[in-house]
Write a protein that holds these residues in place. Structure first.
Motif, short mmCIF file in Angstrom:
data_model
loop_
_atom_site.label_atom_id
_atom_site.label_comp_id
_atom_site.label_asym_id
_atom_site.label_seq_id
_atom_site.Cartn_x
_atom_site.Cartn_y
_atom_site.Cartn_z
N UNK A 230 0.92 -1.37 -0.11
CA UNK A 230 0.08 -0.02 -0.12
C UNK A 230 0.80 1.21 -0.11
N UNK A 231 0.51 2.28 -0.73
CA UNK A 231 1.46 3.39 -0.91
C UNK A 231 0.84 4.41 0.02
N UNK A 232 1.41 5.57 0.33
CA UNK A 232 1.08 6.73 1.31
C UNK A 232 -0.34 7.18 0.61
N UNK A 233 -0.62 7.42 -0.51
CA UNK A 233 -1.60 8.07 -1.14
C UNK A 233 -2.98 7.25 -0.69
N UNK A 234 -2.92 5.89 -0.88
CA UNK A 234 -3.97 5.01 -0.79
C UNK A 234 -4.17 4.87 1.03
N UNK A 235 -3.06 4.75 1.67
CA UNK A 235 -3.23 4.95 3.27
C UNK A 235 -3.90 6.24 3.75
N UNK A 236 -3.50 7.43 3.28
CA UNK A 236 -4.09 8.80 3.50
C UNK A 236 -5.68 8.67 3.06
N UNK A 237 -6.01 7.99 1.89
CA UNK A 237 -7.36 7.88 1.62
C UNK A 237 -8.31 6.86 2.59
N UNK A 238 -7.56 5.82 2.93
CA UNK A 238 -8.31 5.26 4.19
C UNK A 238 -8.50 5.86 5.28
N UNK A 239 -7.47 6.64 5.52
CA UNK A 239 -7.73 7.22 6.90
C UNK A 239 -8.53 8.42 7.01
N UNK A 240 -8.90 9.03 5.70
CA UNK A 240 -9.70 10.26 5.70
C UNK A 240 -11.04 9.56 5.69
N UNK A 241 -11.39 8.49 4.98
CA UNK A 241 -12.71 7.63 4.99
C UNK A 241 -12.91 7.07 6.28
N UNK A 242 -12.00 6.77 6.92
CA UNK A 242 -12.17 6.26 8.56
C UNK A 242 -12.49 7.10 9.35
N UNK A 243 -12.12 8.29 9.23
CA UNK A 243 -12.33 9.57 9.92
C UNK A 243 -13.72 10.01 9.72
N UNK A 244 -14.48 9.89 8.76
CA UNK A 244 -15.57 10.29 8.28
C UNK A 244 -16.70 9.19 8.78
N UNK A 245 -16.37 7.96 8.55
CA UNK A 245 -17.72 6.79 8.88
C UNK A 245 -17.37 5.80 9.87
N UNK B 52 -1.15 10.18 12.42
CA UNK B 52 -0.67 9.31 11.43
C UNK B 52 -0.67 10.08 10.03
N UNK B 53 -1.74 10.65 9.75
CA UNK B 53 -2.18 11.33 8.49
C UNK B 53 -1.17 12.35 8.26
N UNK B 54 -0.88 13.10 9.15
CA UNK B 54 0.08 14.38 9.23
C UNK B 54 1.71 13.76 8.96
N UNK B 55 1.77 12.84 9.59
CA UNK B 55 3.08 12.07 9.58
C UNK B 55 3.36 11.66 8.07
N UNK B 56 2.30 11.16 7.22
CA UNK B 56 2.34 10.56 6.02
C UNK B 56 2.65 11.87 5.07
N UNK B 57 1.72 12.96 5.26
CA UNK B 57 2.05 14.13 4.60
C UNK B 57 3.25 14.65 4.87
N UNK B 58 4.31 14.87 5.80
CA UNK B 58 5.39 15.18 5.95
C UNK B 58 6.52 14.25 5.37
N UNK B 59 6.27 13.01 5.23
CA UNK B 59 7.09 12.06 4.77
C UNK B 59 6.96 12.35 3.15
N UNK B 60 5.87 12.64 2.56
CA UNK B 60 5.86 12.99 1.28
C UNK B 60 6.65 14.34 0.69
N UNK B 61 6.62 15.22 2.08
CA UNK B 61 7.30 16.44 1.82
C UNK B 61 8.83 16.37 1.82
#
Length: 65
Positions: free
Chosen positions: A1-16, A30-39
């Motif tokens: 799983x790549x970071x983009x997919x993991x971030x999408x799962x977290x965003x969906x999970x936060x919603x439902x 965790x989401x913020x950490x993934x963004x920083x890793x990408x940066x």
């Protein structure tokens, strides 16, 4: 799983997902950490071209709220 997919799962999970407030906070971190890793990866690509190292303050700037 790549970071983009993991971030999408977290965003969906936060919603439902029926997460506790503590779990939601952990996922936000965790989401913020993934963004920083990408940066940081972006900085590393730039650094190779410039032949300079990433400075510690650059990483700290990325981690600030």
């Amino acid at each position: 799983m790549d970071l983009k997919e993991a971030k999408e799962i977290i965003k969906a999970g936060l919603t439902w997902a029926n997460w506790t407030e503590e779990q939601k906070e952990a996922m936000k971190i965790a989401y913020k950490s993934m963004v920083v890793v990408e940066d940081i990866k972006g900085l590393c690509i730039d650094c190779e071209g410039d032949r300079r190292a990433i400075q510690p303050y650059e990483i700290l700037d990325l981690l600030e709220d």
